[in-house]
Scaffold this motif. Structure first.
Motif, short mmCIF file in Angstrom:
data_model
loop_
_atom_site.label_atom_id
_atom_site.label_comp_id
_atom_site.label_asym_id
_atom_site.label_seq_id
_atom_site.Cartn_x
_atom_site.Cartn_y
_atom_site.Cartn_z
N SER B 147 0.85 -1.20 0.00
CA SER B 147 0.00 0.00 0.00
C SER B 147 0.88 1.24 0.00
CB SER B 147 -0.89 0.01 1.24
OG SER B 147 -1.76 -1.09 1.23
N PHE B 148 0.77 2.02 -1.06
CA PHE B 148 1.57 3.23 -1.18
C PHE B 148 0.68 4.45 -1.35
CE2 PHE B 148 5.63 2.05 -0.59
CZ PHE B 148 6.48 1.77 -1.65
N LEU B 149 1.12 5.55 -0.80
CA LEU B 149 0.48 6.83 -1.07
C LEU B 149 0.99 7.36 -2.41
CD1 LEU B 149 0.94 8.44 2.45
CD2 LEU B 149 -1.25 7.88 1.41
N THR B 150 0.26 8.29 -2.98
CA THR B 150 0.68 8.88 -4.25
C THR B 150 1.18 10.30 -4.01
OG1 THR B 150 -0.94 7.59 -5.47
CG2 THR B 150 -0.06 9.54 -6.57
N PHE B 151 2.33 10.57 -4.63
CA PHE B 151 2.94 11.89 -4.50
C PHE B 151 2.76 12.64 -5.80
CE2 PHE B 151 5.65 14.84 -2.38
CZ PHE B 151 6.43 15.43 -3.35
N ASP B 152 2.13 13.79 -5.74
CA ASP B 152 1.90 14.62 -6.94
C ASP B 152 3.10 15.53 -7.13
OD1 ASP B 152 -1.56 15.05 -5.97
OD2 ASP B 152 -0.60 13.49 -7.17
N ILE B 153 3.87 15.25 -8.16
CA ILE B 153 5.11 16.01 -8.40
C ILE B 153 4.79 17.36 -9.03
CG2 ILE B 153 7.30 16.04 -9.66
CD1 ILE B 153 7.27 13.00 -9.66
N GLU B 154 5.41 18.39 -8.44
CA GLU B 154 5.32 19.72 -9.07
C GLU B 154 6.58 19.99 -9.88
OE1 GLU B 154 2.59 21.53 -5.45
OE2 GLU B 154 4.60 22.35 -5.76
N THR B 155 7.74 19.67 -9.29
CA THR B 155 9.00 19.80 -10.03
C THR B 155 9.86 18.58 -9.75
OG1 THR B 155 10.19 20.97 -8.27
CG2 THR B 155 9.00 22.32 -9.85
N ILE B 156 10.62 18.20 -10.76
CA ILE B 156 11.54 17.07 -10.62
C ILE B 156 12.86 17.43 -11.27
CG2 ILE B 156 10.53 16.02 -12.71
CD1 ILE B 156 11.26 13.26 -11.48
N GLU B 157 13.95 17.15 -10.56
CA GLU B 157 15.28 17.40 -11.10
C GLU B 157 16.14 16.17 -10.89
OE1 GLU B 157 15.24 21.79 -9.16
OE2 GLU B 157 17.20 20.82 -9.28
N LYS B 158 16.86 15.80 -11.91
CA LYS B 158 17.76 14.66 -11.76
C LYS B 158 18.98 15.12 -10.97
CE LYS B 158 19.53 10.71 -14.17
NZ LYS B 158 20.55 10.37 -15.10
N ILE B 159 19.41 14.27 -10.05
CA ILE B 159 20.60 14.59 -9.24
C ILE B 159 21.77 13.84 -9.85
CG2 ILE B 159 21.66 14.38 -6.97
CD1 ILE B 159 18.83 14.37 -5.78
N ASN B 160 22.81 14.60 -10.22
CA ASN B 160 23.99 13.98 -10.81
C ASN B 160 25.03 13.61 -9.76
OD1 ASN B 160 23.06 14.18 -13.52
ND2 ASN B 160 23.48 16.37 -13.45
N ASP B 161 25.13 14.45 -8.73
CA ASP B 161 26.09 14.15 -7.66
C ASP B 161 25.31 13.65 -6.45
OD1 ASP B 161 28.49 16.10 -5.66
OD2 ASP B 161 28.10 13.94 -5.83
N TYR B 162 25.24 12.35 -6.32
CA TYR B 162 24.48 11.76 -5.20
C TYR B 162 25.41 11.14 -4.16
CZ TYR B 162 25.06 8.15 -8.80
OH TYR B 162 25.55 7.33 -9.78
N SER B 163 26.65 11.60 -4.15
CA SER B 163 27.63 11.03 -3.23
C SER B 163 27.26 11.26 -1.76
CB SER B 163 29.03 11.60 -3.51
OG SER B 163 29.00 13.01 -3.43
N GLN B 164 26.52 12.32 -1.49
CA GLN B 164 26.16 12.62 -0.09
C GLN B 164 24.83 11.97 0.31
OE1 GLN B 164 28.43 14.27 1.84
NE2 GLN B 164 29.61 14.08 -0.05
N LEU B 165 24.21 11.30 -0.62
CA LEU B 165 22.91 10.68 -0.34
C LEU B 165 23.10 9.20 -0.03
CD1 LEU B 165 20.88 12.29 -3.26
CD2 LEU B 165 21.08 13.09 -0.91
N SER B 166 22.18 8.67 0.75
CA SER B 166 22.27 7.26 1.11
C SER B 166 21.06 6.52 0.57
CB SER B 166 22.33 7.13 2.64
OG SER B 166 22.37 5.78 2.99
N PHE B 167 21.29 5.44 -0.20
CA PHE B 167 20.17 4.69 -0.77
C PHE B 167 19.44 3.91 0.32
CE2 PHE B 167 21.28 0.14 -0.73
CZ PHE B 167 22.62 0.19 -0.39
N TYR B 168 20.13 3.69 1.43
CA TYR B 168 19.55 2.89 2.53
C TYR B 168 19.36 3.80 3.75
CZ TYR B 168 18.91 -1.13 5.63
OH TYR B 168 18.40 -2.06 6.51
N VAL B 169 18.17 3.86 4.26
CA VAL B 169 17.90 4.72 5.42
C VAL B 169 17.47 3.86 6.61
CG1 VAL B 169 17.35 6.83 4.18
CG2 VAL B 169 15.56 5.13 4.54
N THR B 170 17.83 4.34 7.78
CA THR B 170 17.45 3.63 9.00
C THR B 170 16.81 4.63 9.96
OG1 THR B 170 19.61 4.01 9.98
CG2 THR B 170 19.30 1.95 8.81
#
Lengths: 204, 171
Positions: B147-170
């Protein structure tokens, strides 16, 4: 006759002087008691309730301050209060509300006890040492009940549903720690009261 | 007097914060906490502005319909066990182009990361029936419902530098 009266008055004045001198030494007790009360208040930062996983450590937790401010605001589902919204309030709503009420009352009593101790130290009025004793005892009892309510969350849906019945998970609480310091504050106040009564018997 | 006023202001400020916000800008630190809250109390977040980073993820239901989602991976029990992965996030609704998922199930950061701004317009969740996974393979005998909620996107930008982001969250 006049000499006897003068002598009696002098003896009485001497006793009063010794009583006051000894009385002054007792001021250290409300000061020490106030320190214990301040520590008890600071210790509202400890884990009031937490889910502990034997293999992982603490999975989620809420501090006494989380519980206090969630209860004061009534906003148990806000993210401002740590993991209160999920899993604690979602899976153990009644426990959280009860714990919130008890935490508020205990915090008020600890603050009032602290105020009483400060007033006792400044004014040296014995009444405030007695109220400090009562406040210390009441806050100890309340914090003990907070500890008990937090641990009783093991009977909620947190362990069987949120933790999927994982036997490695358990509910823990450290609310007993500020309770101990409230008890120490009460103990110090009791010591002062006992010593004061001894002084009164000796000099009056 | 000055101290009293300062104290009162501090209490008021805290109360305002504690009363909730109309805008949620998720950081690495708050992503999991807020996302978890949204799953459990969606009505509280309807109409609120959201801004967050996630990677795109494609979910295919048993009927073959594909849903594009914006998610991060998380540990079992907190997110949705979506067959192969455990993820937490939203179904994305957007009139424009959403970058295709890359390496969505990989255990590394190499993915299609996007920065999203938008709103949750409804507290109703969409139930998606997918095939489960067993020993790394699709188990066509077992169906899971996510069961997922739906997110209505207003703006979307591709991130090229994702080195500071974590694909796994706790938590």
């Amino acid at each position: 006759m006049a000499n006897k009266k003068t002598r009696d008055e002098r003896i009485k004045a001497e006793k009063e002087k010794k009583f006051n001198a000894s009385r002054k030494k007792l001021v250290v007790f409300p000061i020490v008691g106030a320190v214990f009360s301040v520590i008890a208040l600071i210790l509202y930062s400890v884990k009031w309730a937490a889910v502990y996983n034997d293999g992982y450590g603490y999975e989620v937790q809420i501090s006494g301050f989380n519980v206090l401010f969630a209860a004061l605001s009534g906003k148990y589902t806000e993210t401002a209060f740590g993991n209160m919204a999920v899993p604690f309030y979602y899976y153990a709503k009644n426990y959280c509300v009860t714990l919130g009420v008890l935490t508020i009352i205990s915090a008020v009593v600890v603050v009032l006890t602290l105020a009483s101790q400060i007033i006792a130290a400044i004014t040296k009025k014995q009444l405030f040492n007695v109220t400090s004793l009562v406040g210390g005892c009441v806050s100890f009892a309340l914090l003990l009940v907070c500890f008990s309510v937090a641990l009783s969350m093991k009977n909620s849906d947190i362990l069987p549903v949120y933790c999927s019945g994982n036997p490695a998970c358990s509910i823990r609480s450290y609310a007993i720690i500020p309770a101990v310091f409230s008890l120490c504050a009460a103990g110090v106040a009791l010591f002062e009261v006992i010593n004061y009564e001894k002084l009164v018997k000796e000099y009056k | 007097m000055k101290r009293i006023i300062t104290f009162i202001l501090a209490v008021c400020t805290f109360t305002l914060v504690a009363c909730g916000s109309n805008r949620y800008v998720l950081t690495e630190k708050t992503f999991f906490l807020v996302m978890t809250n949204v799953q459990y109390y969606p009505e509280q977040y309807v109409g609120k502005d959201f801004e967050y980073d996630c990677f795109t993820y494609s979910l295919k239901d048993i009927g073959g319909r594909e849903y594009t989602c914006g998610v991060r991976k998380c540990s079992a029990g907190y997110g949705c066990t979506c067959g192969q992965d455990t993820i937490i996030g939203f179904i994305l609704d957007y009139d424009g182009y959403i970058p295709e998922p890359v390496n969505q199930s990989g255990e590394d950061n190499f993915k299609t990361w996007v920065h999203l701004k938008g709103k949750i317009s409804s507290a109703n969740k969409t139930d998606i029936k997918i095939y489960a996974y067993k020993d790394g393979n699709v188990d066509y005998n077992t169906v899971e419902t996510i069961s997922f909620l739906t997110f209505d996107i207003e703006t979307i930008e591709k991130i090229n530098d994702y080195s500071q982001l974590s694909f796994y969250v706790t938590k």
